[in-house]
Design a protein around this motif. Structure first.
Motif, PDB file in Angstrom:
ATOM      1  N   LEU A   5       5.934 101.573  63.833  1.00 16.82           N
ATOM      2  CA  LEU A   5       4.752 101.216  63.486  1.00 16.82           C
ATOM      3  C   LEU A   5       3.889 100.595  64.383  1.00 16.82           C
ATOM      4  CD1 LEU A   5       2.876 100.377  60.895  1.00 16.82           C
ATOM      5  CD2 LEU A   5       4.253  98.277  60.614  1.00 16.82           C
ATOM      6  N   SER A   8      -0.806  95.388  64.302  1.00 13.05           N
ATOM      7  CA  SER A   8      -0.652  93.688  64.358  1.00 13.05           C
ATOM      8  C   SER A   8      -1.262  92.850  63.272  1.00 13.05           C
ATOM      9  CB  SER A   8      -0.734  93.087  65.941  1.00 13.05           C
ATOM     10  OG  SER A   8      -2.326  93.171  65.976  1.00 13.05           O
ATOM     11  N   GLU A  12      -0.490  95.933  58.783  1.00  8.97           N
ATOM     12  CA  GLU A  12       0.648  96.231  59.349  1.00  8.97           C
ATOM     13  C   GLU A  12       1.866  95.545  58.727  1.00  8.97           C
ATOM     14  OE1 GLU A  12      -2.228  97.890  60.932  1.00  8.97           O
ATOM     15  OE2 GLU A  12      -2.126  96.004  61.457  1.00  8.97           O
ATOM     16  N   HIS A  13       1.511  94.231  58.588  1.00  9.48           N
ATOM     17  CA  HIS A  13       2.861  93.567  57.862  1.00  9.48           C
ATOM     18  C   HIS A  13       3.131  93.959  56.586  1.00  9.48           C
ATOM     19  CE1 HIS A  13       4.309  89.072  56.970  1.00  9.48           C
ATOM     20  NE2 HIS A  13       5.172  90.062  56.829  1.00  9.48           N
ATOM     21  N   ALA A  16       5.103  97.208  57.042  1.00 11.05           N
ATOM     22  CA  ALA A  16       6.455  96.922  57.482  1.00 11.05           C
ATOM     23  C   ALA A  16       7.190  96.354  56.255  1.00 11.05           C
ATOM     24  CB  ALA A  16       6.067  95.908  58.751  1.00 11.05           C
ATOM     25  N   ALA A  30       8.138  97.933  65.879  1.00 12.15           N
ATOM     26  CA  ALA A  30       6.579  97.531  65.546  1.00 12.15           C
ATOM     27  C   ALA A  30       5.989  97.238  66.826  1.00 12.15           C
ATOM     28  CB  ALA A  30       6.125  96.468  64.492  1.00 12.15           C
ATOM     29  N   GLY A  33       2.997  93.928  66.860  1.00 15.37           N
ATOM     30  CA  GLY A  33       3.541  93.348  65.614  1.00 15.37           C
ATOM     31  C   GLY A  33       2.795  91.869  65.701  1.00 15.37           C
ATOM     32  N   ILE A  37       5.354  90.455  60.933  1.00 12.72           N
ATOM     33  CA  ILE A  37       5.930  91.735  60.972  1.00 12.72           C
ATOM     34  C   ILE A  37       7.464  91.739  61.459  1.00 12.72           C
ATOM     35  CG2 ILE A  37       5.997  93.761  62.303  1.00 12.72           C
ATOM     36  CD1 ILE A  37       2.598  93.487  61.926  1.00 12.72           C
ATOM     37  N   ALA A  41      10.805  94.117  61.482  1.00  7.66           N
ATOM     38  CA  ALA A  41      10.958  95.040  62.298  1.00  7.66           C
ATOM     39  C   ALA A  41      11.391  94.445  63.667  1.00  7.66           C
ATOM     40  CB  ALA A  41       9.432  95.608  62.434  1.00  7.66           C
ATOM     41  N   VAL A  43      10.194  94.030  67.204  1.00  8.35           N
ATOM     42  CA  VAL A  43       8.923  94.002  67.837  1.00  8.35           C
ATOM     43  C   VAL A  43       9.343  94.422  69.218  1.00  8.35           C
ATOM     44  CG1 VAL A  43       6.915  92.785  68.682  1.00  8.35           C
ATOM     45  CG2 VAL A  43       7.897  92.367  66.227  1.00  8.35           C
TER      46      VAL A  43
END
Length: 423
Positions: A5, A8, A12-13, A16, A30, A33, A37, A41, A43
């Protein structure tokens, strides 16, 4: 499968958070990130502008799917580079991402394909713009920066002086261009459609709140809150928007050799003549992604992979909870101007204990705590049986936060709540 992914922010959160629930997911990476996140994930330190570096990481880590969250890497052609390297990508090519990267490109496409939208004029210098304001357009009038503007490059001018000020500000930047549009009257709604370039399926609706202040006052922002679904976009109006706006767009791009793969976010004006296109985004919205992901009931990784691999026709229609979701953005003092950075954030656990999900956007870790690092910092999100109940739950979460530098609107969802009260 392994998924990467890119991004940031709060969008995206939310992605995720939902991807991490996918039963077909093995590892979610990610880049770059954020602390939120990182809860879902692994990072990794990748620069999205280093296409070769991202492709090499995908090869090394056996990444089957890359999900590109923000618009800038899409316009920059990251999706093209990864596809050339044999990686499936959820997100359009640079050519197709012009739908967001250039408002003039989109308006011209609408004109070619007969897609209902506002009358417009593309301008590349201040004098031509001023002449158009004097002789072509009435008031109110809309002045838009032609390129990416993070949702803030639009002025709805009520007076000629306000319009000229917007034009002067835009053309103070060397090489700028703009689109001047007639004003459309109606209520706005956002429609999301997934497409693999040939087939398409609706993926929910939302209404966001662009103005910074209560009662839709003050300057435009990237979005101060949203709720889903947008019931003002009735099933009949949604079908009309897909048939007259989205489907012709997908067909025109395919016919012109730039098929769109990913999510098309259509900003609509619901006019007396029917839905008209305001503009497109080539990715999920922020904060719209937060409410869509709260309502989506399915394997997001599998669905995105089907889009990326051209297999959307074989997928079941996306299913959503009937309960509405509402999110309130908590921004840093000074936003949308120069936001205060470094403010301490506490109480996220308390907000979630109050029944909300807190998506992080402009945050960074500082020791054992969080501090603000951007304009929009948190998106406090709740679901309930009604929009009014979701709003009440979200604000309970907001009030549980300890973020002295933060502020928010207190009226997110007000239009739909008013409609609920008369039903």
């Amino acid at each position: 499968m392994n998924v990467l992914l890119i991004g940031s922010g709060g969008r995206e959160h939310a992605l995720a958070w939902k991807l991490a629930q996918s039963p077909t997911l093995d590892t979610l990476f990610a880049a770059p990130g954020n602390p939120g996140i990182a809860q879902h994930a692994t990072v990794v330190a990748l620069d999205a502008t280093d296409h070769a570096g991202v492709a090499a990481f995908c090869a090394e880590r056996n990444v089957r799917l890359v999900v590109i969250g923000p618009e800038a890497p899409l316009v920059d052609g990251l999706g093209d580079s990864l596809r050339m390297a044999g990686v499936a990508v959820f997100g359009p090519s640079a050519a197709a991402a012009q739908l967001e990267g250039s408002k003039g490109f989109t308006k011209d496409l609408c004109a070619r394909a007969g897609i209902p939208t506002a009358g417009y004029l593309r301008v590349t210098d201040r004098d031509t713009a001023a002449a158009a304001l004097a002789g072509t357009f009435g008031l109110p009038v809309v002045v838009k920066a032609d390129g990416l503007a993070a949702g803030k490059g639009v002025t709805v001018a009520m007076t000629r002086e306000e319009a000229l000020t917007a034009v002067d500000d835009l053309f103070a930047v060397p090489g700028a261009s703009a689109v001047i549009e007639e004003y459309m009257d109606g209520e706005e709604a956002s429609l999301f459609v997934l497409t693999d370039g040939v087939h398409l399926v609706p993926f929910g609706s939302a209404q966001d709140h662009k103005r910074v202040g209560d009662g839709d006052t003050g300057p435009n922002t990237g979005g101060m809150g949203a709720y889903s679904p947008a019931r003002v976009l009735t099933p009949e109006l949604e079908r009309q928007a897909i048939d007259t706006i989205v489907r012709p767009t997908v067909a025109a791009l395919r016919e012109e050799g730039m098929p769109f793969v990913g999510v098309l976010y259509a900003g609509l004006m619901l006019t007396a003549q029917g839905p008209k296109l305001i503009e497109y985004n080539a990715r999920f919205g922020d904060p719209e992604a937060q409410v869509l992901m709260m309502r989506y009931r399915g394997d997001l990784a599998q669905l995105m992979l089907a889009v990326a691999e051209g297999r959307l026709a074989g997928e079941a229609a996306p299913a959503f909870s009937p309960d509405p979701a509402l999110t309130v953005v908590v921004a840093a003092r000074g936003y949308p101007g120069t936001p205060a950075a470094g403010g301490r954030i506490a109480g996220v656990d308390a907000a979630e204990a109050a029944g909300t999900t807190v998506f992080q956007a402009g945050t960074r870790a500082d020791g054992d705590g969080l501090v603000a690092s951007g304009g929009r910092v948190l998106a406090v999100t709740a679901t309930a049986a009604t929009v009014a109940a979701a709003q009440a739950a979200a604000y309970r979460g907001v009030d549980a936060l300890d973020f002295p530098d933060g502020f928010c609107r207190r009226d997110i969802g007000w239009r739909e709540i008013a409609r609920e009260q008369v039903q």
